[in-house]
Design a protein around this motif. Structure first.
Motif, PDB file in Angstrom:
ATOM      1  N   ASP A 131      11.765   3.027   7.638  1.00  0.00           N
ATOM      2  CA  ASP A 131      11.565   2.843   6.199  1.00  0.00           C
ATOM      3  C   ASP A 131      10.375   1.939   5.898  1.00  0.00           C
ATOM      4  O   ASP A 131       9.710   2.087   4.876  1.00  0.00           O
ATOM      5  CB  ASP A 131      12.822   2.248   5.559  1.00  0.00           C
ATOM      6  N   HIS A 132      10.123   0.984   6.798  1.00  0.00           N
ATOM      7  CA  HIS A 132       9.055   0.003   6.573  1.00  0.00           C
ATOM      8  C   HIS A 132       7.804   0.303   7.406  1.00  0.00           C
ATOM      9  O   HIS A 132       6.937  -0.552   7.548  1.00  0.00           O
ATOM     10  CB  HIS A 132       9.552  -1.411   6.899  1.00  0.00           C
ATOM     11  N   MET A 133       7.711   1.514   7.956  1.00  0.00           N
ATOM     12  CA  MET A 133       6.594   1.832   8.836  1.00  0.00           C
ATOM     13  C   MET A 133       5.245   1.684   8.123  1.00  0.00           C
ATOM     14  O   MET A 133       4.267   1.191   8.713  1.00  0.00           O
ATOM     15  CB  MET A 133       6.747   3.246   9.394  1.00  0.00           C
ATOM     16  N   GLU A 134       5.167   2.094   6.863  1.00  0.00           N
ATOM     17  CA  GLU A 134       3.900   1.968   6.153  1.00  0.00           C
ATOM     18  C   GLU A 134       3.486   0.505   6.024  1.00  0.00           C
ATOM     19  O   GLU A 134       2.302   0.175   6.121  1.00  0.00           O
ATOM     20  CB  GLU A 134       4.004   2.618   4.775  1.00  0.00           C
ATOM     21  N   ASP A 135       4.460  -0.376   5.808  1.00  0.00           N
ATOM     22  CA  ASP A 135       4.148  -1.809   5.735  1.00  0.00           C
ATOM     23  C   ASP A 135       3.672  -2.321   7.086  1.00  0.00           C
ATOM     24  O   ASP A 135       2.742  -3.131   7.169  1.00  0.00           O
ATOM     25  CB  ASP A 135       5.381  -2.601   5.291  1.00  0.00           C
ATOM     26  N   ILE A 136       4.323  -1.853   8.162  1.00  0.00           N
ATOM     27  CA  ILE A 136       3.934  -2.279   9.515  1.00  0.00           C
ATOM     28  C   ILE A 136       2.492  -1.877   9.805  1.00  0.00           C
ATOM     29  O   ILE A 136       1.713  -2.646  10.370  1.00  0.00           O
ATOM     30  CB  ILE A 136       4.894  -1.670  10.561  1.00  0.00           C
ATOM     31  N   LEU A 137       2.132  -0.659   9.398  1.00  0.00           N
ATOM     32  CA  LEU A 137       0.784  -0.167   9.667  1.00  0.00           C
ATOM     33  C   LEU A 137      -0.254  -0.820   8.769  1.00  0.00           C
ATOM     34  O   LEU A 137      -1.366  -1.131   9.207  1.00  0.00           O
ATOM     35  CB  LEU A 137       0.733   1.352   9.485  1.00  0.00           C
ATOM     36  N   SER A 138       0.096  -1.043   7.508  1.00  0.00           N
ATOM     37  CA  SER A 138      -0.906  -1.510   6.543  1.00  0.00           C
ATOM     38  C   SER A 138      -1.472  -2.874   6.918  1.00  0.00           C
ATOM     39  O   SER A 138      -2.656  -3.136   6.691  1.00  0.00           O
ATOM     40  CB  SER A 138      -0.312  -1.554   5.133  1.00  0.00           C
ATOM     41  N   VAL A 139      -0.636  -3.759   7.508  1.00  0.00           N
ATOM     42  CA  VAL A 139      -1.150  -5.088   7.858  1.00  0.00           C
ATOM     43  C   VAL A 139      -2.128  -5.032   9.031  1.00  0.00           C
ATOM     44  O   VAL A 139      -2.822  -6.008   9.314  1.00  0.00           O
ATOM     45  CB  VAL A 139       0.007  -6.059   8.189  1.00  0.00           C
ATOM     46  N   GLN A 140      -2.189  -3.880   9.713  1.00  0.00           N
ATOM     47  CA  GLN A 140      -3.081  -3.738  10.863  1.00  0.00           C
ATOM     48  C   GLN A 140      -4.346  -2.942  10.536  1.00  0.00           C
ATOM     49  O   GLN A 140      -5.215  -2.779  11.398  1.00  0.00           O
ATOM     50  CB  GLN A 140      -2.337  -3.043  12.004  1.00  0.00           C
ATOM     51  N   LEU A 141      -4.433  -2.444   9.304  1.00  0.00           N
ATOM     52  CA  LEU A 141      -5.558  -1.581   8.934  1.00  0.00           C
ATOM     53  C   LEU A 141      -6.513  -2.298   7.995  1.00  0.00           C
ATOM     54  O   LEU A 141      -6.098  -3.158   7.204  1.00  0.00           O
ATOM     55  CB  LEU A 141      -5.028  -0.316   8.254  1.00  0.00           C
ATOM     56  N   PRO A 142      -7.795  -1.974   8.066  1.00  0.00           N
ATOM     57  CA  PRO A 142      -8.771  -2.596   7.157  1.00  0.00           C
ATOM     58  C   PRO A 142      -8.393  -2.381   5.702  1.00  0.00           C
ATOM     59  O   PRO A 142      -8.174  -1.244   5.272  1.00  0.00           O
ATOM     60  CB  PRO A 142     -10.087  -1.869   7.507  1.00  0.00           C
TER      61      PRO A 142
ATOM     62  N   GLY B 229      -5.708  -2.812   4.385  1.00  0.00           N
ATOM     63  CA  GLY B 229      -4.322  -2.384   4.238  1.00  0.00           C
ATOM     64  C   GLY B 229      -4.175  -0.972   3.723  1.00  0.00           C
ATOM     65  O   GLY B 229      -3.128  -0.595   3.184  1.00  0.00           O
ATOM     66  N   ASP B 230      -5.198  -0.153   3.902  1.00  0.00           N
ATOM     67  CA  ASP B 230      -5.237   1.199   3.332  1.00  0.00           C
ATOM     68  C   ASP B 230      -4.869   2.243   4.385  1.00  0.00           C
ATOM     69  O   ASP B 230      -5.601   2.439   5.362  1.00  0.00           O
ATOM     70  CB  ASP B 230      -6.629   1.477   2.770  1.00  0.00           C
ATOM     71  N   LEU B 231      -3.760   2.935   4.185  1.00  0.00           N
ATOM     72  CA  LEU B 231      -3.307   3.940   5.152  1.00  0.00           C
ATOM     73  C   LEU B 231      -4.226   5.160   5.209  1.00  0.00           C
ATOM     74  O   LEU B 231      -4.210   5.904   6.186  1.00  0.00           O
ATOM     75  CB  LEU B 231      -1.889   4.397   4.806  1.00  0.00           C
ATOM     76  N   LYS B 232      -5.051   5.363   4.178  1.00  0.00           N
ATOM     77  CA  LYS B 232      -5.966   6.507   4.176  1.00  0.00           C
ATOM     78  C   LYS B 232      -6.978   6.419   5.306  1.00  0.00           C
ATOM     79  O   LYS B 232      -7.578   7.435   5.694  1.00  0.00           O
ATOM     80  CB  LYS B 232      -6.694   6.585   2.829  1.00  0.00           C
ATOM     81  N   VAL B 233      -7.178   5.213   5.824  1.00  0.00           N
ATOM     82  CA  VAL B 233      -8.122   5.032   6.935  1.00  0.00           C
ATOM     83  C   VAL B 233      -7.746   5.933   8.113  1.00  0.00           C
ATOM     84  O   VAL B 233      -8.614   6.450   8.824  1.00  0.00           O
ATOM     85  CB  VAL B 233      -8.158   3.550   7.370  1.00  0.00           C
ATOM     86  N   LEU B 234      -6.436   6.141   8.328  1.00  0.00           N
ATOM     87  CA  LEU B 234      -5.986   6.944   9.460  1.00  0.00           C
ATOM     88  C   LEU B 234      -6.404   8.407   9.318  1.00  0.00           C
ATOM     89  O   LEU B 234      -6.567   9.108  10.314  1.00  0.00           O
ATOM     90  CB  LEU B 234      -4.469   6.841   9.591  1.00  0.00           C
ATOM     91  N   ASP B 235      -6.557   8.873   8.082  1.00  0.00           N
ATOM     92  CA  ASP B 235      -6.989  10.249   7.852  1.00  0.00           C
ATOM     93  C   ASP B 235      -8.510  10.360   7.742  1.00  0.00           C
ATOM     94  O   ASP B 235      -9.123  11.280   8.284  1.00  0.00           O
ATOM     95  CB  ASP B 235      -6.355  10.791   6.566  1.00  0.00           C
ATOM     96  N   GLN B 236      -9.109   9.417   7.051  1.00  0.00           N
ATOM     97  CA  GLN B 236     -10.543   9.491   6.783  1.00  0.00           C
ATOM     98  C   GLN B 236     -11.390   8.967   7.938  1.00  0.00           C
ATOM     99  O   GLN B 236     -12.582   9.287   8.034  1.00  0.00           O
ATOM    100  CB  GLN B 236     -10.852   8.705   5.514  1.00  0.00           C
ATOM    101  N   LEU B 237     -10.777   8.143   8.812  1.00  0.00           N
ATOM    102  CA  LEU B 237     -11.462   7.549   9.969  1.00  0.00           C
ATOM    103  C   LEU B 237     -12.692   6.735   9.546  1.00  0.00           C
ATOM    104  O   LEU B 237     -13.673   6.637  10.279  1.00  0.00           O
ATOM    105  CB  LEU B 237     -11.865   8.628  10.984  1.00  0.00           C
TER     106      LEU B 237
END
Length: 313
Positions: A12-23, A25-33
């Motif tokens: 349930d909190h996976m997006e929060d876990i990932l966002s703190v590790q991404l520039p 905090g944007d999950l779109k980075v994983l798609d847009q690279l």
């Protein structure tokens, strides 16, 4: 049931876990690279195309850190432990039911050790439990992450009170010592012998009084495994550097044989020398080692290589 709830909460909190590790905090980075910073487009590329994960055998149902690279859209080569081949397969089946495309990125690979090592060498990145650190071959160091999944320590850098003893008592008996989040070690500034004595008294009064009713809840061991553990503890006691305070207070041994299995009574070891190998030893029953040093630097050193460190002050 509790472990399933913990797993569901993590998902349930996976997006929060990932966002703190991404520039940003944007999950779109994983798609847009790529991401924007100060008006510049900066590329964001994974360090590898896939991840090989060897799951540890102690309570593998909560060792689900492989879901993080999977959520980052990285194919995962999943190598289950011999002790539990199917828990993670059931999790993959649940993912299959929810998202078949995502499940296609999970390769479930039970195999002989030689094949497993070969997969590790082929993978772009590797996650191993620390107990498998000998699997890291020359040239693999830069792509390997070791996960330490044990040794929960309590640091008491100042004067301690009876409250600190009660905290140690509750945490060493958490789920009857089965989990790696239960307390395994205490680091004190002084009076470790008194701390151990009060803790052992508490165990005798609270735990052993209800032992007959709770006997079935204690973790069971194969008799040969239990005898090896017991022999190791007794060997340490003979050196004089380790004292089993609970055994001295009970007046009898810690190992019990029950039919084809064995179990251990709660055990408190006072380790006189913080450098002794007994300190920090993790066992899946209510078991704790206690040591002391008045050096703040040494206290911090003793906290290293731990899953959880708590500080009482």
């Amino acid at each position: 049931a509790e472990e399933i709830e913990e797993m569901a909460e993590m998902l349930d909190h996976m997006e929060d876990i990932l966002s703190v590790q991404l520039p940003g905090g944007d999950l779109k980075v994983l798609d847009q690279l790529e991401f924007q910073r100060v008006g510049h487009r900066i590329g964001y590329l994974p360090a590898g195309r896939n991840v090989a994960v060897k799951i540890p055998g102690n309570i593998p149902t909560i060792c689900i850190y492989w879901l993080v690279p999977l959520a980052c859209k990285r194919p995962v080569m999943l190598i289950p432990p011999e002790q539990d081949l199917f828990s993670h397969w059931l999790l993959r089946e649940a993912i299959q039911a929810a998202d078949s495309e995502l499940a296609n990125a999970i390769f479930f690979l039970p195999a002989a050790p030689a094949v497993q090592r070969g997969l590790m060498q082929l993978a772009d990145q590797v996650i191993l439990p620390e107990s498998s650190s000998d699997w890291v071959q020359p040239g693999m160091q830069s792509k390997t992450k070791l996960i330490h999944y044990g040794q929960s320590k309590l640091l008491v850098p100042e004067e301690w009170s009876d409250e600190a003893v009660l905290i140690a008592y509750r945490r060493m008996n958490w789920k009857y010592g089965r989990t790696c989040t239960g307390l395994t070690s205490v680091i004190l500034r002084d009076r470790p012998d008194v701390f151990c004595e009060i803790l052992a008294l508490e165990l005798n009064r609270e735990f052993l009084d209800t032992f007959e009713g709770d006997r079935h809840r204690l973790p069971l061991f194969r008799i040969d495994q239990a005898q090896q553990i017991n022999a190791q503890i007794n060997a340490w006691l003979k050196t004089g550097e380790v004292v089993d305070v609970t055994e001295d207070m009970r007046g009898h041994g810690r190992l019990l044989i029950d039919g084809n299995y064995a179990m251990f009574l709660p055990t408190v070891l006072w380790v006189r020398n913080p450098d002794h190998e007994a300190f920090g030893w993790e066992l899946p029953f209510p078991f704790i080692t206690v040591t002391a040093t008045d050096s703040r630097e040494r206290q911090i050193q003793l906290c290293r290589n731990s899953l959880i460190v708590s500080v009482y002050s």
